[in-house]
Write a protein that holds these residues in place. Structure first.
Motif, PDB file in Angstrom:
ATOM      1  N   THR A  40      24.754   4.018  74.882  1.00  8.04           N
ATOM      2  CA  THR A  40      23.659   3.886  75.847  1.00  8.04           C
ATOM      3  C   THR A  40      24.204   3.577  77.240  1.00  8.04           C
ATOM      4  O   THR A  40      23.690   4.091  78.243  1.00  8.04           O
ATOM      5  CB  THR A  40      22.664   2.808  75.373  1.00  8.04           C
ATOM      6  N   SER A  58      18.349   1.373  75.029  1.00  5.85           N
ATOM      7  CA  SER A  58      18.434   1.748  73.619  1.00  5.85           C
ATOM      8  C   SER A  58      17.033   1.703  73.041  1.00  5.85           C
ATOM      9  O   SER A  58      16.461   0.629  72.902  1.00  5.85           O
ATOM     10  CB  SER A  58      19.314   0.756  72.857  1.00  5.85           C
ATOM     11  N   ASP A  77      17.682   9.228  70.741  1.00  4.73           N
ATOM     12  CA  ASP A  77      18.400   8.401  69.778  1.00  4.73           C
ATOM     13  C   ASP A  77      18.102   8.967  68.398  1.00  4.73           C
ATOM     14  O   ASP A  77      17.016   8.797  67.865  1.00  4.73           O
ATOM     15  CB  ASP A  77      17.964   6.940  69.893  1.00  4.73           C
ATOM     16  N   GLU A 104      22.318  10.333  71.138  1.00  3.63           N
ATOM     17  CA  GLU A 104      23.143   9.279  70.529  1.00  3.63           C
ATOM     18  C   GLU A 104      23.089   9.425  69.016  1.00  3.63           C
ATOM     19  O   GLU A 104      22.042   9.690  68.453  1.00  3.63           O
ATOM     20  CB  GLU A 104      22.601   7.895  70.895  1.00  3.63           C
TER      21      GLU A 104
HETATM   22 MG   LIG Z   1      22.365   3.052  71.982  1.00  4.70          MG
END
Ligand SMILES: [Mg+2]
Ligand SMILES: Nc1ncnc2c1ncn2[C@@H]1O[C@H](COP(=O)(O)OP(=O)(O)O)[C@@H](O)[C@H]1O
Length: 149
Positions: A40, A58, A77, A104
């Motif tokens: 992040t 995040s 994410d 991510e």
């Molecule tokens: Mg993260």
């Protein structure tokens, strides 16, 4: 393959900002590494370099967030996603061709979907803040582009 050692979170963010200078609409960047690796933090640097709006964090419950800007950033994410195909089901109201997408935890999820992508793996050591970033281009174009990093 290129490896970098980044001593502080500021260094990681600065690298992200430098990387942002290479990014173009339609790009896919995949970040892997354990929780707390700095994925992040790297996206925060990319977002700063792109000059996008909104705080990059995040996401605990949010799977993907669109950050508007001159070149918009979609921050995904993928921790809870079974495949990147599910990102299409999120109805983000953007065309992937118009934005930069940074995922991510996406390693292993996207291989079959995008042959052109930049992968960055982040490793952390137990006894210092230093992170080792391994940058792996996939596709001939990325190989050329990261030569200037
Ligand atoms: Mg993260
Ligand atoms: N060299 C470094 N690069 C990136 N983050 C670092 C570094 N050193 C310390 N940190 C800290 O590690 C944490 C990384 O968190 P985060 O970016 O949310 O990780 P991830 O998204 O991979 O789970 C932050 O608290 C950050 O301040």
């Amino acid at each position: 393959m290129t490896s970098l050692r980044l001593a502080t979170v500021g260094d990681t963010q600065a690298f992200g900002a430098r990387l942002a200078g290479l990014l173009r609409p339609g790009d896919l960047v995949v970040l892997s590494g354990p929780l707390g690796a700095g994925k992040t933090a790297l996206v925060q640097g990319i977002g700063a370099g792109l000059g996008v709006e909104g705080r990059i964090a995040s996401p605990t419950f949010v799977i993907a967030r669109v950050h508007p800007g001159p070149l918009p950033l979609v921050h995904v994410d993928a921790y809870r996603l079974g495949s990147l195909a599910e990102v299409d089901d999120l109805d983000l109201d953007v065309d992937a061709a118009d934005v930069v997408t940074v995922v991510e935890w996406g390693a292993g999820l996207v291989d079959q979907l995008a042959s052109e992508r930049l992968e960055i793996a982040i490793d952390r050591s137990a006894d210092s803040d230093e992170r080792e970033l391994t940058v792996v281009p996939h596709g001939p174009e990325w190989t050329e582009r990261i030569a200037s990093l």
